[in-house]
Scaffold this active site. Structure first.
Site, PDB file in Angstrom:
ATOM      1  N   ARG A 132       0.846  -1.185   0.000  1.00  0.00           N
ATOM      2  CA  ARG A 132       0.000   0.000   0.000  1.00  0.00           C
ATOM      3  C   ARG A 132       0.884   1.239   0.000  1.00  0.00           C
ATOM      4  O   ARG A 132       1.937   1.260   0.633  1.00  0.00           O
ATOM      5  CB  ARG A 132      -0.911   0.044   1.238  1.00  0.00           C
ATOM      6  CG  ARG A 132      -2.107  -0.902   1.207  1.00  0.00           C
ATOM      7  CD  ARG A 132      -3.142  -0.517   0.145  1.00  0.00           C
ATOM      8  NE  ARG A 132      -4.316  -1.391   0.161  1.00  0.00           N
ATOM      9  CZ  ARG A 132      -4.427  -2.537  -0.515  1.00  0.00           C
ATOM     10  NH1 ARG A 132      -3.419  -2.946  -1.280  1.00  0.00           N
ATOM     11  NH2 ARG A 132      -5.544  -3.246  -0.459  1.00  0.00           N
ATOM     12  N   GLU A 171      -4.518   7.169  -4.736  1.00  0.00           N
ATOM     13  CA  GLU A 171      -4.745   6.557  -6.052  1.00  0.00           C
ATOM     14  C   GLU A 171      -6.102   6.994  -6.600  1.00  0.00           C
ATOM     15  O   GLU A 171      -7.042   7.149  -5.820  1.00  0.00           O
ATOM     16  CB  GLU A 171      -4.712   5.029  -5.914  1.00  0.00           C
ATOM     17  CG  GLU A 171      -3.343   4.519  -5.465  1.00  0.00           C
ATOM     18  CD  GLU A 171      -3.312   3.010  -5.235  1.00  0.00           C
ATOM     19  OE1 GLU A 171      -4.297   2.321  -5.522  1.00  0.00           O
ATOM     20  OE2 GLU A 171      -2.277   2.532  -4.759  1.00  0.00           O
ATOM     21  N   HIS A 202      -1.613  -0.193  -9.731  1.00  0.00           N
ATOM     22  CA  HIS A 202      -2.150  -1.122  -8.717  1.00  0.00           C
ATOM     23  C   HIS A 202      -2.736  -2.390  -9.369  1.00  0.00           C
ATOM     24  O   HIS A 202      -3.936  -2.655  -9.286  1.00  0.00           O
ATOM     25  CB  HIS A 202      -3.207  -0.428  -7.840  1.00  0.00           C
ATOM     26  CG  HIS A 202      -3.414  -1.102  -6.525  1.00  0.00           C
ATOM     27  ND1 HIS A 202      -3.799  -0.424  -5.377  1.00  0.00           N
ATOM     28  CD2 HIS A 202      -3.311  -2.412  -6.156  1.00  0.00           C
ATOM     29  CE1 HIS A 202      -3.913  -1.278  -4.374  1.00  0.00           C
ATOM     30  NE2 HIS A 202      -3.625  -2.489  -4.816  1.00  0.00           N
TER      31      HIS A 202
HETATM   32  C1  GLV Z   1      -5.037  -5.500  -3.503  1.00  0.00           C
HETATM   33  O1  GLV Z   1      -4.264  -4.601  -3.336  1.00  0.00           O
HETATM   34  C2  GLV Z   1      -5.645  -6.225  -2.438  1.00  0.00           C
HETATM   35  O2  GLV Z   1      -5.523  -5.816  -1.269  1.00  0.00           O
HETATM   36  O3  GLV Z   1      -6.303  -7.242  -2.734  1.00  0.00           O
END
Ligand code: GLV
Ligand code: GLV
Length: 321
Positions: free
Chosen positions: A239, A268, A287
C-alpha cells in the site's frame, strides 16, 4: 422468506452477480471504471443487509452511520485498510476479505516489477520505441544484477513467503523483518530474521509486503531510505501510505538509492503529472498486483461466498474482525 438485499459498489464478473442473485436481491453500481460516488453509497447502504465493496471505497464512520441493517462488508481485496474495521465491529458488522487466491499472482507481479526495475526494461523499451537506439554499447542501459543479490522482505505474510520462494530460485540471500519471528518459515524458506535497520542496510532489493495499518504508516521515510545502499532498489506492491512519497522522491532524485518499483501510491489514482513520473529511475504501475484474469475471477467468487455465508448465518471463509 424475505430475501436479503445486497449492494455491489462496482460492475463485477457476471457469474459472481448471478450466484449472489440466487439468494439475494442485488443492486450494483454498474460502472467499470468509475467508483461509486460517496453520496450514492451512503444512500444505498440504508436498506442493505450486505455490501460488496472494493479497495477504492472508503467505508468509514460517516458511511456506516447509515448502515443500520448491514450484517456484512465483503471486501474484494486482501487489504482492508479502506474499511474502518473497528467501527464495523462496534456495530456487529462482519468484515471479510479475499486472501490466498491472490497470493501467487501478487508475488509474480512483485517479482516482475523487481526485474523490470533492476534491468531498466521500461526505459529500454522506450529508448527503442523513441528511435534512440544507435548501436550496441558496453554501458548502454546497464542495470543491477538480480541473481545472487540480497532481498529484504518487510512483512512475512502469505505473499511475502511466496516472494521468498521466487527469490530462492534466483539464488538470492533472503532477509526478512516481521512483527513476530517465524521460525518455521525460516527453516522452510531458508530466510533470516533481522531488525529493520539491518535489512535496510544490507538488502539490494527492499520489498514491502506488509499490511497498511496506523503502525506501518510511513514506515519507510527519509531516515529509513538513508540507510539503504546507493545501489539498492525499493519495491512496493503493498500500500502506498507505507512509504513517504516525498522522501522517496528526494532519495531517487539525489540518487541516494538507485531505483524504485511502485504498484501502489499514497493517493490513487495518480495523475500523469505526479512528481515521481519526472524521474527516470522509477517504474510505476496502476495497482495491478492481483490482476490476472483467473485470480480476479477467484477473488469475486470468494467475495460472493463470504457474503452468502454470513447472510445464511454461517461463518465466512475469511473474517477480518
Ligand atoms: C489488492 O491490493 C488487495 O488488497 O487485494
Ligand atoms: C497478507 O494478508 C498476505 O497474504 O500476505
Amino acid at each position: 422468506m424475505v430475501r436479503p438485499k445486497v449492494y455491489i459498489t462496482r460492475k463485477i464478473q457476471d457469474e459472481a452477480v448471478a450466484r449472489l442473485s440466487v439468494t439475494c436481491d442485488v443492486s450494483m453500481w454498474n460502472e467499470e471504471n468509475i467508483p461509486v460516488p460517496r453520496e450514492v453509497l451512503a444512500e444505498n447502504i440504508r436498506e442493505m443487509d450486505g455490501l460488496l465493496c472494493l479497495l477504492t471505497d472508503t467505508i468509514d464512520e460517516a458511511i456506516l452511520t447509515n448502515a443500520t441493517k448491514l450484517k456484512v462488508i465483503s471486501n474484494y481485496a486482501v487489504g482492508t485498510n479502506n474499511i474502518d474495521t473497528a467501527a464495523a465491529t462496534k456495530r456487529g458488522i462482519i468484515v471479510t476479505n479475499t486472501p490466498d487466491v491472490l497470493t501467487e499472482a501478487t508475488a509474480d507481479l512483485t517479482f516482475a516489477l523487481l526485474m523490470v526495475t533492476a534491468r531498466r526494461i521500461v526505459e529500454s523499451s522506450d529508448h527503442l520505441r523513441k528511435g534512440e537506439w544507435k548501436t550496441w554499447s558496453p554501458l548502454l542501459l546497464t542495470g543491477m544484477d538480480v541473481y545472487g543479490s540480497t532481498m529484504g522482505i518487510i512483512g512475512l505474510g502469505r505473499i511475502g513467503g511466496a516472494l521468498a520462494k521466487r527469490a530462492a530460485g534466483f539464488g538470492m540471500k533472503i532477509l526478512y523483518h516481521n512483527r513476530s519471528r517465524k521460525t518455521e518459515a525460516e527453516r522452510n524458506l531458508g530466510i533470516t530474521y533481522v531488525e529493520l535497520e539491518t535489512l535496510l542496510k544490507e538488502s539490494d532489493f527492499v520489498c514491502i509486503m506488509t499490511p497498511y495499518t496506523p503502525e506501518t504508516h510511513n514506515l519507510i521515510g527519509a531516515a529509513e531510505l538513508s540507510l539503504m545502499k546507493p545501489t539498492a532498489v525499493l519495491i512496493n506492491t503493498a500500500r502506498g501510505g507505507i512509504v513517504n512519497e516525498e522522501a522517496l522522491y528526494h532519495a531517487l532524485k539525489n540518487r541516494t538509492i538507485w531505483a524504485a518499483g511502485l504498484d501502489v501510491f499514497e493517493k490513487e489514482p495518480i495523475s500523469a503529472s505526479h512528481k515521481l513520473l519526472e524521474l527516470p529511475n522509477v517504474v510505476m504501475l496502476p495497482h495491478i498486483g492481483s490482476a490476472s484474469i483467473n485470480t480476479r475471477n477467484k477473488m469475486a467468487e470468494i467475495a460472493v461466498e463470504n457474503m452468502s455465508r454470513v447472510l445464511a448465518n454461517q461463518p465466512p471463509l475469511y473474517q477480518v474482525n
